[in-house]
Design a protein around this motif. Structure first.
Motif, PDB file in Angstrom:
ATOM      1  N   TYR A 157       6.489  24.370  80.133  1.00 48.11           N
ATOM      2  CA  TYR A 157       6.630  25.727  80.643  1.00 48.11           C
ATOM      3  C   TYR A 157       6.983  26.669  79.503  1.00 48.11           C
ATOM      4  O   TYR A 157       7.731  26.325  78.592  1.00 48.11           O
ATOM      5  N   MET A 158       6.406  27.855  79.552  1.00 48.28           N
ATOM      6  CA  MET A 158       6.598  28.853  78.510  1.00 48.28           C
ATOM      7  C   MET A 158       7.737  29.807  78.902  1.00 48.28           C
ATOM      8  O   MET A 158       7.821  30.235  80.054  1.00 48.28           O
ATOM      9  N   VAL A 159       8.584  30.126  77.939  1.00 48.24           N
ATOM     10  CA  VAL A 159       9.623  31.133  78.123  1.00 48.24           C
ATOM     11  C   VAL A 159       9.190  32.358  77.330  1.00 48.24           C
ATOM     12  O   VAL A 159       9.207  32.362  76.096  1.00 48.24           O
ATOM     13  N   ALA A 160       8.757  33.392  78.028  1.00 47.83           N
ATOM     14  CA  ALA A 160       8.326  34.633  77.387  1.00 47.83           C
ATOM     15  C   ALA A 160       9.442  35.661  77.503  1.00 47.83           C
ATOM     16  O   ALA A 160       9.998  35.869  78.583  1.00 47.83           O
ATOM     17  N   THR A 161       9.779  36.304  76.391  1.00 53.12           N
ATOM     18  CA  THR A 161      10.882  37.261  76.388  1.00 53.12           C
ATOM     19  C   THR A 161      10.413  38.614  75.875  1.00 53.12           C
ATOM     20  O   THR A 161       9.439  38.717  75.126  1.00 53.12           O
ATOM     21  N   ALA A 162      11.142  39.647  76.287  1.00 54.44           N
ATOM     22  CA  ALA A 162      10.904  40.997  75.795  1.00 54.44           C
ATOM     23  C   ALA A 162      12.225  41.735  75.766  1.00 54.44           C
ATOM     24  O   ALA A 162      13.122  41.451  76.565  1.00 54.44           O
ATOM     25  N   THR A 163      12.374  42.664  74.847  1.00 53.81           N
ATOM     26  CA  THR A 163      13.598  43.445  74.766  1.00 53.81           C
ATOM     27  C   THR A 163      13.713  44.371  75.966  1.00 53.81           C
ATOM     28  O   THR A 163      12.747  44.579  76.710  1.00 53.81           O
ATOM     29  N   SER A 164      14.912  44.944  76.176  1.00 53.96           N
ATOM     30  CA  SER A 164      15.160  45.777  77.354  1.00 53.96           C
ATOM     31  C   SER A 164      14.265  47.008  77.401  1.00 53.96           C
ATOM     32  O   SER A 164      14.005  47.557  78.475  1.00 53.96           O
ATOM     33  N   ASP A 165      13.750  47.461  76.234  1.00 57.52           N
ATOM     34  CA  ASP A 165      12.863  48.629  76.226  1.00 57.52           C
ATOM     35  C   ASP A 165      11.396  48.249  76.358  1.00 57.52           C
ATOM     36  O   ASP A 165      10.510  49.091  76.245  1.00 57.52           O
ATOM     37  N   GLY A 166      11.119  46.957  76.588  1.00 59.42           N
ATOM     38  CA  GLY A 166       9.757  46.509  76.820  1.00 59.42           C
ATOM     39  C   GLY A 166       9.031  46.013  75.595  1.00 59.42           C
ATOM     40  O   GLY A 166       7.884  45.575  75.692  1.00 59.42           O
ATOM     41  N   SER A 167       9.675  46.076  74.420  1.00 57.96           N
ATOM     42  CA  SER A 167       9.021  45.583  73.213  1.00 57.96           C
ATOM     43  C   SER A 167       8.825  44.074  73.307  1.00 57.96           C
ATOM     44  O   SER A 167       9.632  43.359  73.913  1.00 57.96           O
TER      45      SER A 167
END
Length: 635
Positions: free
Chosen positions: A614-624
């Motif tokens: 399973y992949m864990v995809a992350t993004a910063t709180s501003d959507g970056s």
């Protein structure tokens, strides 16, 4: 082949950590042997009011505590029953555990839970056949150790009640004490803890004081430091070196310019340590410190009270000298010179400083905060070190105009938004960051909506005596109390996320004197009257950026027998996290607590996911865009 491929993928992709979110750990002392009983080829040892078992065949040691099976803390008596092959362990609160040689534990709580006005303290016990006879203050309790139940009780007027209490059988102790003295199970030297600081991977603790009678303090001096693997107990036999008692060590801090340089304060002055060894001792003979004043008499070096200290960023040490004449705030400069920053607002009309000055912090603005915890002048103080200006806040009125009779202010803390919190006997109050530095402030009480269809709200923890406060990496507050356990409150202050007591958790005592957090891992340390324990929370300090080198999941792989939470760490503050299948299907999502996100291994319908990657995809709180790591699950 698939299992091998998954494991290989994990080792290449992620780190492996052992501490799991939601787990507890106890840090008990087994230093001072009190009772020893032989049980077949084992020795059971009561040491520092904790229990361990020594295997005389293979020399292995098994320690017992509330985290790994015991029902309580602080054991006062043990005895071995040869007939039923069980050990009986009696706690100071009259709880009872039975322990067999395999480590199986059976609790007998009926005496502990029984409501009665008589004193239930157990002073002695004897074994006869399958029974244990416990000699309590109110009478005799007969315990059937085979059936694990109390079978009878006798009051003191019973004809079988002895005139003299039986003495303990010391034969095993005398025979094996030489051997036991060499064992030294892992743990701190002392089980008493009072104040703590956590920094640079180390927990710094003091032993504090106890009050057994009016004016009777005197707990042996103790500074103990935990580095995550080992305990360092600082020099603790200092009387012969200083010529004065080494007792009641209440405060501690480390030099930010040299972490091996640590200061501690107590009843008889100030102590500097280097790598755990005494570097210098300060009292009124060689410093600006002064002895406490009582009935206009100065008590001298035996009562040179230092209950609050704090290093600034330059390595200068700020010191609170309690109950002394024309002394209250002092500074010991980095090059060893003393300065007097006396403030009249910290003293009475006779120029004697307050008795309860403690709990010093320096906030993000560089302001020094501390409290007076004594009932005679409870207050919060803000001191500008650069301008030598002190502000005193001792009128406790909330935003609705409600006045409070605060008798004790215990602690002060800054949250991630720059607000200042204080803990009092009436609960926690907050000074908004917009009011920091003003001559007068409003002590805000957070209003928590009842969400019951009405427009009513309740003040957060109103009336709950709050002894210590810490803020975790997610901005959440840990409120610890005198007698009510520990509360975890959300970053917006509106939701109770956890509530721990001795009844519903592994917490050692509901009386907590200090709380500190390792924000790198999320481990929360509770200093209690029964010793030190910790809880692995689901929040850690956030990263400014996320990369494949600092974002990882554990455990990894997740094996079929794992039942806890899968933890992803190294995230930025309030990061957006999505768990995806290899085909891109969304499995779960949420936001991080500080730098941590946890996943229960289930999809959005609450069903356990199948084996796979399973992949864990992350993004910063501003959507970056953030980063991706992988989790291997084996069912």
């Amino acid at each position: 082949m698939r299992r091998v491929a998954l494991v290989t993928l994990l080792i290449l992709q992620c780190h492996i950590l052992s501490a799991q979110v939601g787990t507890w750990r106890a840090y008990m002392s087994y230093y001072e042997p009190q009772q020893i009983v032989k049980a077949d080829n084992y020795l059971f040892v009561l040491a520092s009011n904790d229990l361990y078992q020594y295997n005389m065949n293979d020399q292995s040691i098994t320690t017992y505590d509330k985290i790994n099976g015991l029902s309580d803390s602080y054991i006062t008596h043990i005895a071995w029953n040869k007939q039923v092959k069980r050990l009986i362990a009696i706690y100071k609160d009259a709880n009872i555990d039975l322990v067999d040689l395999n480590g199986d534990i059976t609790n007998i709580s009926s005496l502990y839970s029984k409501t009665m006005t008589d004193d239930k303290t157990i002073d002695s016990l004897t074994i006869d056949g399958q029974y244990a006879y416990l000699y309590a203050r109110f009478g005799i309790v007969k315990v059937n150790m085979q059936r694990a139940e109390i079978s009878d009780t006798y009051t003191k007027n019973h004809p079988e009640y002895p005139h003299n209490l039986p003495t303990f059988d010391r034969s095993d102790y005398d025979k094996y004490i030489s051997l036991v003295s060499t064992l030294k199970p892992d743990g701190p030297k002392y089980n008493y803890f009072y104040e703590s600081k956590f920094a640079a991977g180390k927990l710094y603790t003091t032993g504090g004081y106890f009050l057994s009678g009016v004016g009777d303090f005197e707990r042996p001096g103790a500074v103990q430091v935990w580095n995550g693997n080992d305990w360092l107990v600082y020099d603790d036999r200092l009387d012969s070196i200083t010529g004065y008692q080494y007792i009641d060590i209440n405060c501690i801090d480390f030099d930010p310019t040299d972490p091996s340089h640590v200061a501690a304060g107590g009843r008889c002055g100030l102590y500097e340590f280097k790598n755990g060894h005494l570097l210098k001792y300060h009292n009124q003979q060689n410093s600006l410190l002064r002895g406490a004043v009582d009935d206009n008499n100065e008590l001298g070096n035996d009562y040179t009270l230092v209950n609050g200290i704090k290093y600034d960023s330059n390595g200068n040490l700020w010191v609170l000298n309690n109950q002394s004449k024309e002394r209250n705030i002092l500074m010991l400069t980095k090059d060893g010179k003393w300065e007097n920053h006396y403030q009249q607002e910290l003293s009475n009309t006779s120029n004697v400083s307050y008795s309860g000055l403690r709990s010093m912090i320096i906030d993000s603005r560089g302001l020094l905060w501390f409290v007076n915890s004594h009932w005679s002048n409870p207050a919060l103080f803000c001191y500008d070190m650069s301008s030598n200006v002190l502000m005193k806040y001792n009128t406790f009125v909330n935003q609705d105009g409600t006045s409070y009779e605060v008798t004790n202010v215990y602690c002060v803390c800054e949250d991630l938004e720059g607000n200042i919190w204080m803990g009092t006997n009436q609960g926690p109050f907050m000074v908004q960051k917009s009011e920091v530095g003003q001559a007068s402030v409003t002590f805000q009480q957070i209003k928590v909506p009842r969400n019951d269809g009405s427009d009513y709200a309740d003040y957060l923890l109103s009336g709950v005596s709050t002894s210590s406060i810490a803020v975790d990496g997610g901005g959440r507050k840990w409120f610890c109390t005198n007698g009510a356990g520990a509360f975890l409150i959300s970053a917006d202050n509106l939701t109770q996320l956890q509530y721990f007591t001795t009844a519903n958790s592994k917490l050692l005592s509901d009386n907590i004197t200090s709380v500190s957090i390792n924000n790198e891992t999320g481990e929360v340390f509770f200093l209690t009257e029964n010793g030190l324990c910790s809880y692995m929370s689901d929040a850690s300090v956030s990263n400014s950026s996320m990369s494949k080198d600092n974002v990882y999941a554990y455990p990894n792989p997740v094996t079929h027998d794992f039942t806890g939470l899968i933890t992803i760490v190294g995230l930025s503050l309030n990061a957006d996290v999505k768990i995806l299948s290899t085909s891109g299907k969304l499995i779960a999502e949420g936001r991080s607590n500080g730098g941590t996100f946890t996943w229960d291994g289930c999809d959005r319908d609450g069903k356990k996911v199948a084996s796979g990657v399973y992949m864990v995809a992350t993004a910063t709180s501003d959507g970056s865009k953030g980063t991706v790591c992988k989790i291997a699950i084996i069912r």
